[in-house]
Design a protein around this motif. Structure first.
Motif, PDB file in Angstrom:
ATOM      1  N   UNK A 204       0.833  -1.205   0.000  1.00  0.00           N
ATOM      2  CA  UNK A 204       0.000   0.000   0.000  1.00  0.00           C
ATOM      3  C   UNK A 204       0.872   1.262   0.000  1.00  0.00           C
ATOM      4  N   UNK A 205       1.963   1.222   0.738  1.00  0.00           N
ATOM      5  CA  UNK A 205       2.876   2.380   0.767  1.00  0.00           C
ATOM      6  C   UNK A 205       3.527   2.605  -0.599  1.00  0.00           C
ATOM      7  N   UNK A 206       3.860   1.517  -1.297  1.00  0.00           N
ATOM      8  CA  UNK A 206       4.454   1.668  -2.635  1.00  0.00           C
ATOM      9  C   UNK A 206       3.500   2.428  -3.551  1.00  0.00           C
ATOM     10  N   UNK A 207       2.201   2.220  -3.403  1.00  0.00           N
ATOM     11  CA  UNK A 207       1.200   2.878  -4.267  1.00  0.00           C
ATOM     12  C   UNK A 207       0.859   4.292  -3.805  1.00  0.00           C
ATOM     13  N   UNK A 208       1.143   4.593  -2.549  1.00  0.00           N
ATOM     14  CA  UNK A 208       0.767   5.899  -2.008  1.00  0.00           C
ATOM     15  C   UNK A 208       1.871   6.915  -2.291  1.00  0.00           C
ATOM     16  N   UNK A 209       1.479   8.100  -2.717  1.00  0.00           N
ATOM     17  CA  UNK A 209       2.444   9.086  -3.207  1.00  0.00           C
ATOM     18  C   UNK A 209       3.413   9.594  -2.146  1.00  0.00           C
ATOM     19  N   UNK A 210       3.054   9.525  -0.885  1.00  0.00           N
ATOM     20  CA  UNK A 210       3.912  10.050   0.178  1.00  0.00           C
ATOM     21  C   UNK A 210       5.119   9.157   0.445  1.00  0.00           C
ATOM     22  N   UNK A 211       5.089   7.935  -0.004  1.00  0.00           N
ATOM     23  CA  UNK A 211       6.147   6.970   0.269  1.00  0.00           C
ATOM     24  C   UNK A 211       6.901   6.630  -1.020  1.00  0.00           C
ATOM     25  N   UNK A 212       8.089   6.008  -0.888  1.00  0.00           N
ATOM     26  CA  UNK A 212       8.850   5.612  -2.086  1.00  0.00           C
ATOM     27  C   UNK A 212       8.034   4.671  -2.973  1.00  0.00           C
ATOM     28  N   UNK A 213       8.451   4.558  -4.218  1.00  0.00           N
ATOM     29  CA  UNK A 213       7.663   3.797  -5.198  1.00  0.00           C
ATOM     30  C   UNK A 213       8.189   2.387  -5.452  1.00  0.00           C
ATOM     31  N   UNK A 214       9.008   1.867  -4.550  1.00  0.00           N
ATOM     32  CA  UNK A 214       9.448   0.464  -4.665  1.00  0.00           C
ATOM     33  C   UNK A 214       9.586  -0.137  -3.277  1.00  0.00           C
ATOM     34  N   UNK A 215       9.533  -1.443  -3.207  1.00  0.00           N
ATOM     35  CA  UNK A 215       9.474  -2.157  -1.934  1.00  0.00           C
ATOM     36  C   UNK A 215      10.717  -1.924  -1.081  1.00  0.00           C
ATOM     37  N   UNK A 216      11.901  -2.017  -1.675  1.00  0.00           N
ATOM     38  CA  UNK A 216      13.144  -1.882  -0.912  1.00  0.00           C
ATOM     39  C   UNK A 216      13.252  -0.517  -0.251  1.00  0.00           C
ATOM     40  N   UNK A 217      12.943   0.518  -0.991  1.00  0.00           N
ATOM     41  CA  UNK A 217      13.046   1.871  -0.426  1.00  0.00           C
ATOM     42  C   UNK A 217      11.991   2.118   0.646  1.00  0.00           C
ATOM     43  N   UNK A 218      10.813   1.540   0.472  1.00  0.00           N
ATOM     44  CA  UNK A 218       9.782   1.680   1.507  1.00  0.00           C
ATOM     45  C   UNK A 218      10.262   1.040   2.810  1.00  0.00           C
ATOM     46  N   UNK A 219      10.818  -0.147   2.723  1.00  0.00           N
ATOM     47  CA  UNK A 219      11.243  -0.878   3.923  1.00  0.00           C
ATOM     48  C   UNK A 219      12.409  -0.181   4.613  1.00  0.00           C
ATOM     49  N   UNK A 220      13.340   0.321   3.830  1.00  0.00           N
ATOM     50  CA  UNK A 220      14.550   0.909   4.403  1.00  0.00           C
ATOM     51  C   UNK A 220      14.460   2.435   4.548  1.00  0.00           C
ATOM     52  N   UNK A 221      13.271   2.961   4.480  1.00  0.00           N
ATOM     53  CA  UNK A 221      13.108   4.415   4.607  1.00  0.00           C
ATOM     54  C   UNK A 221      13.335   4.873   6.062  1.00  0.00           C
ATOM     55  N   UNK A 222      14.022   6.008   6.171  1.00  0.00           N
ATOM     56  CA  UNK A 222      14.221   6.654   7.467  1.00  0.00           C
ATOM     57  C   UNK A 222      13.521   8.016   7.421  1.00  0.00           C
ATOM     58  N   UNK A 223      12.893   8.402   8.551  1.00  0.00           N
ATOM     59  CA  UNK A 223      12.243   9.708   8.664  1.00  0.00           C
ATOM     60  C   UNK A 223      12.869  10.437   9.855  1.00  0.00           C
ATOM     61  N   UNK A 224      13.579  11.502   9.512  1.00  0.00           N
ATOM     62  CA  UNK A 224      14.313  12.241  10.559  1.00  0.00           C
ATOM     63  C   UNK A 224      15.268  11.323  11.326  1.00  0.00           C
TER      64      UNK A 224
ATOM     65  N   UNK B 158      -9.655  13.108   5.788  1.00  0.00           N
ATOM     66  CA  UNK B 158      -9.330  14.391   5.151  1.00  0.00           C
ATOM     67  C   UNK B 158      -7.915  14.403   4.559  1.00  0.00           C
ATOM     68  N   UNK B 159      -7.020  13.663   5.233  1.00  0.00           N
ATOM     69  CA  UNK B 159      -5.650  13.587   4.710  1.00  0.00           C
ATOM     70  C   UNK B 159      -5.641  12.740   3.422  1.00  0.00           C
ATOM     71  N   UNK B 160      -6.355  11.649   3.466  1.00  0.00           N
ATOM     72  CA  UNK B 160      -6.424  10.796   2.278  1.00  0.00           C
ATOM     73  C   UNK B 160      -7.082  11.518   1.114  1.00  0.00           C
ATOM     74  N   UNK B 161      -8.106  12.310   1.399  1.00  0.00           N
ATOM     75  CA  UNK B 161      -8.799  13.065   0.347  1.00  0.00           C
ATOM     76  C   UNK B 161      -7.874  14.085  -0.281  1.00  0.00           C
ATOM     77  N   UNK B 162      -6.978  14.650   0.508  1.00  0.00           N
ATOM     78  CA  UNK B 162      -6.061  15.661  -0.012  1.00  0.00           C
ATOM     79  C   UNK B 162      -5.028  15.058  -0.953  1.00  0.00           C
ATOM     80  N   UNK B 163      -4.808  13.795  -0.817  1.00  0.00           N
ATOM     81  CA  UNK B 163      -3.838  13.117  -1.685  1.00  0.00           C
ATOM     82  C   UNK B 163      -4.545  12.451  -2.865  1.00  0.00           C
TER      83      UNK B 163
END
Length: 288
Positions: free
Chosen positions: A186-206, A283-288
């Protein structure tokens, strides 16, 4: 008296034939038996030879027709042993006319003939089939169905997906494992997250890893089970129980501030096993 004296003094003349019989030398018994057997054997051979000659002359007057099929000819009254087992198979193969051979047959089916022959060319009875085109079409159809129903990814993405599902849900049932994999996809398909599995899993936020097994290194230490492989396969084939979840948390093992952030900023969807699943507010989902 004279007569009497003559009988006593004169030697009587021998009886004809009696002395000849008594004086003839007899053959030994063994020789007599051998001669008898020889005479009997000669008699048997003479009778047997005569019968064979008569039978041969009788057969020369008859000719049997061959069948139209490629089978063997029918010989009336034939008496012979057929080979069996492997010998029979070899004999049948070697004796079968192959395609393109020309053989001579006598007469036509089911008739006796005296003279004449007909020539028949043996043709192959097998129907040639070209399955290459139909097989190629079948494979193409199968590939199109697989591609349309399964999500394609690189080997690296696939391996990382197996590792994160095992590390996060290795103690859960197969449905719990499927839902963790659903969140990644689901994150791969959502615009706020990376567009491939590896980057989604290994993503760091701050500077903070999005998934705790990445943070503590467990993702690289687990051994992927068959159940996890089955769960990931089902996800790639389209199975989805997540209701669109983008987050999950195990509150019993999470820090207090993380639990507080989930409850304050996200919309809870459901709980399964040890995990609670969340998504963004409407509302957040609607904005995206």
């Amino acid at each position: 008296m004279k007569k009497s004296e003559l009988s006593e003094n004169q030697n009587p003349e021998p009886v004809k034939g009696k002395n000849k019989t008594n004086n003839r030398k007899r053959l030994p018994a063994s020789l007599r038996a051998f001669v008898s057997l020889s005479v009997c054997a000669a008699t048997v051979l003479t009778v047997s030879g005569g019968l064979k000659i008569a039978d041969s002359l009788n057969k020369q007057n008859r000719v049997y027709a061959a069948a139209d099929s490629t089978g063997s000819s029918i010989y009336e009254g034939a008496n012979y042993d057929l080979p069996s087992g492997i010998a029979g198979v070899a004999s049948g193969v070697s004796g079968t006319p192959s395609a393109g051979m020309t053989i001579n047959r006598i007469g036509t089916s089911c008739e006796d003939v005296i003279v004449g022959q007909r020539v028949q060319k043996i043709t192959s009875q097998a129907v040639e089939m070209n399955v290459s085109e139909s097989m190629a079409t079948t494979i193409d159809d199968f590939d199109s169905k697989v591609v349309s129903s399964a999500k394609m990814m690189s080997d690296e993405d696939y391996q990382n997906l197996l590792q994160i599902v095992e590390a996060e849900a290795g103690t859960e049932d197969i449905k719990g494992r499927i839902m963790v994999a659903n969140v990644i996809m689901n994150r791969v398909k959502y615009s706020e997250f990376p567009d491939n599995v590896t980057d989604v899993i290994w993503e760091y936020d701050n500077g903070v890893a999005q998934f705790s097994p990445v943070e503590d290194g467990r993702i690289s230490e687990v051994t992927v089970s068959q159940e996890t492989k089955d769960a990931v396969r089902q996800v790639l084939e389209g199975t989805d129980y997540s209701q669109g979840a983008l987050f999950f948390i195990q509150k019993s093992a999470a820090a207090r501030d993380n639990i507080s952030w989930f409850d304050k900023n996200l919309k809870k969807l459901f709980k399964h096993g040890v995990h609670e699943f969340y998504t963004y507010p409407d509302e957040v989902l609607a904005a995206h």
